[in-house]
Design an enzyme around this catalytic site. Structure first.
Site, PDB file in Angstrom:
ATOM      1  N   CYS A 132       0.854  -1.192   0.000  1.00  0.00           N
ATOM      2  CA  CYS A 132       0.000   0.000   0.000  1.00  0.00           C
ATOM      3  C   CYS A 132       0.892   1.245   0.000  1.00  0.00           C
ATOM      4  O   CYS A 132       1.861   1.335   0.763  1.00  0.00           O
ATOM      5  CB  CYS A 132      -0.898   0.009   1.225  1.00  0.00           C
TER       6      CYS A 132
ATOM      7  N   CYS B 136       0.329   5.245   6.784  1.00  0.00           N
ATOM      8  CA  CYS B 136      -0.305   5.078   8.095  1.00  0.00           C
ATOM      9  C   CYS B 136       0.687   4.403   9.043  1.00  0.00           C
ATOM     10  O   CYS B 136       1.148   3.279   8.783  1.00  0.00           O
ATOM     11  CB  CYS B 136      -1.571   4.239   7.959  1.00  0.00           C
TER      12      CYS B 136
ATOM     13  N   CYS C 211       0.327   0.657  10.247  1.00  0.00           N
ATOM     14  CA  CYS C 211      -0.062  -0.387   9.307  1.00  0.00           C
ATOM     15  C   CYS C 211       1.113  -1.190   8.751  1.00  0.00           C
ATOM     16  O   CYS C 211       1.998  -0.632   8.082  1.00  0.00           O
ATOM     17  CB  CYS C 211      -0.854   0.215   8.154  1.00  0.00           C
TER      18      CYS C 211
ATOM     19  N   CYS D 239     -16.376  -9.665   5.251  1.00  0.00           N
ATOM     20  CA  CYS D 239     -15.735  -8.403   4.909  1.00  0.00           C
ATOM     21  C   CYS D 239     -14.465  -8.675   4.118  1.00  0.00           C
ATOM     22  O   CYS D 239     -13.668  -9.542   4.495  1.00  0.00           O
ATOM     23  CB  CYS D 239     -15.402  -7.622   6.180  1.00  0.00           C
TER      24      CYS D 239
ATOM     25  N   CYS E 262     -19.301  -6.768   3.015  1.00  0.00           N
ATOM     26  CA  CYS E 262     -18.636  -5.518   3.375  1.00  0.00           C
ATOM     27  C   CYS E 262     -17.293  -5.493   2.661  1.00  0.00           C
ATOM     28  O   CYS E 262     -16.660  -6.539   2.482  1.00  0.00           O
ATOM     29  CB  CYS E 262     -18.443  -5.428   4.889  1.00  0.00           C
TER      30      CYS E 262
ATOM     31  N   CYS F 248     -19.600   1.691   7.696  1.00  0.00           N
ATOM     32  CA  CYS F 248     -18.851   1.096   8.796  1.00  0.00           C
ATOM     33  C   CYS F 248     -17.629   1.981   9.003  1.00  0.00           C
ATOM     34  O   CYS F 248     -16.764   2.057   8.129  1.00  0.00           O
ATOM     35  CB  CYS F 248     -18.444  -0.329   8.435  1.00  0.00           C
TER      36      CYS F 248
ATOM     37  N   ARG G 114     -18.234  -2.501  17.413  1.00  0.00           N
ATOM     38  CA  ARG G 114     -17.497  -3.745  17.183  1.00  0.00           C
ATOM     39  C   ARG G 114     -16.133  -3.738  17.854  1.00  0.00           C
ATOM     40  O   ARG G 114     -15.357  -2.795  17.703  1.00  0.00           O
ATOM     41  CB  ARG G 114     -17.305  -3.987  15.681  1.00  0.00           C
TER      42      ARG G 114
END
Length: 350
Positions: free
Chosen positions: A56, A60, A63, A100, A131, A191, A263
């Protein structure tokens, strides 16, 4: 206005007052609201599958999938449809009602959309809620996914607007809000939640919840993640958050967003059974389960079910799929593979 009335005008001062309530008072208030709107002994179970892992371009700091950090993560291409459907069936058999699918992208490319749309349709045909989390979406991409039948789209705000720049610099807070607007405008359910334990203050946790609760419509699902510290990421040495502060965050989220599923997401592997029990009492009523969340560990299904049994919790039941319809889905997928359909391609890692 009742204590559980929906509000979209929370002030930071009000939220701070909630966070600073005596723990017993906060838990009582949150649980009372939770019990008013949900079965307090039922938990919705979702399974999360990484359909494209690593490389990616975002930075972040939490991550392990960022290409900017050396975490030893193996990059993987976009998964083939057969494998995704196999994982979805296994998830359903283990009790999950929502499947998901997450891809480590800044945003999906147009060439990926036909494949993703087919993936949504096929998983949904198995009788599960669907999702996806694919990064930022344009209005057109959101419309395409909604038309395919995608139920939920996950796009977390991560933290408060004030602390956000300390964690991410490659996309703005407004970029995230714009994607959520596109998702909602397309008719999908939102979400969205965040991560705690990244070095933020309690005021930042209040700021995250303020952003979520003051949306025109509250997110349908609010995942609250505990930072999973991964070697090679900038937050690998971050000091642990007080577990009771995490429980407070769950309770305040329940008070502010009475109708949302709250969640327990990443970080459960490090949570004691007692801490999770407090979170369920405070208003958490959804979990991700399975041995892995995208690339980080998660408790095994057997451990979760054993805990549910000890706590007297039951799993929300989904809709059973028609066996004949399921066979037709699998035959259709196999036929596409035999014909080397363009929907089955080797997507580039990046």
């Amino acid at each position: 206005m009742t204590d559980s009335a929906l509000r979209h005008d929370w002030t930071r001062e009000e939220i701070g007052t909630l966070f600073n309530l005596p723990m017993n008072d906060l838990l009582f208030r949150a649980h009372s609201i939770h019990r008013e709107h949900f079965d307090p002994n039922e938990v919705q179970v979702s399974r999360l599958l990484s359909i494209k892992t690593g490389a990616c371009p975002e930075d972040c700091k939490y991550c392990p999938q960022s290409a900017r950090y050396d975490t030893g993560l193996e990059k993987e291409r976009l998964l083939e449809m057969e494998l995704v459907l196999k994982e979805a069936r296994n998830a359903r058999a283990a009790g999950a009602t929502r499947f998901c699918m997450g891809a480590a992208w800044r945003n999906p490319k147009e060439k990926d959309m036909p494949y993703l749309i087919t993936m949504v349709r096929e998983v949904k045909s198995l009788g599960m809620e669907t999702c996806m989390t694919l990064g930022m979406l344009s209005p057109g991409q959101a419309d395409e996914l909604a038309e395919a039948g995608l139920d939920y789209y996950n796009h977390n705000l991560d933290t408060s607007p004030e602390f956000y720049g300390d964690i991410i610099t490659t996309r703005t807070y407004q970029d995230r809000l714009d994607t959520l607007d596109n998702v909602r405008a397309a008719g999908m359910k939102v979400c969205s939640g965040g991560i705690v334990g990244m070095g933020e203050t309690q005021n930042d946790r209040a700021g995250l919840l303020q952003q979520l609760a003051n949306m025109e419509k509250h997110p349908d699902s609010v995942p609250i993640n505990m930072l999973v510290k991964v070697a090679g990421t900038p937050l690998a040495q971050q000091e642990d958050l007080d577990p009771l502060e995490f429980v407070r965050t769950i309770a305040v989220a329940r008070i502010m967003m009475p109708l949302s599923r709250v969640r327990l997401s990443a970080g459960r592997e490090k949570m004691s059974d007692e801490m999770q029990a407090m979170c369920f009492f405070a208003g958490a009523n959804s979990i991700f389960y399975g041995c892995k969340l995208l690339t980080t560990p998660n408790p095994e299904e057997n451990d979760d079910m054993a805990l549910f049994k000890r706590l007297g919790l039951k799993v929300e039941q989904g809709v059973a799929a028609d066996p004949a319809q399921e066979k037709a889905i699998l035959d259709r997928v196999a036929a596409r593979r035999d014909k080397a359909d363009s929907l089955f391609y080797d997507a580039s890692v990046v």
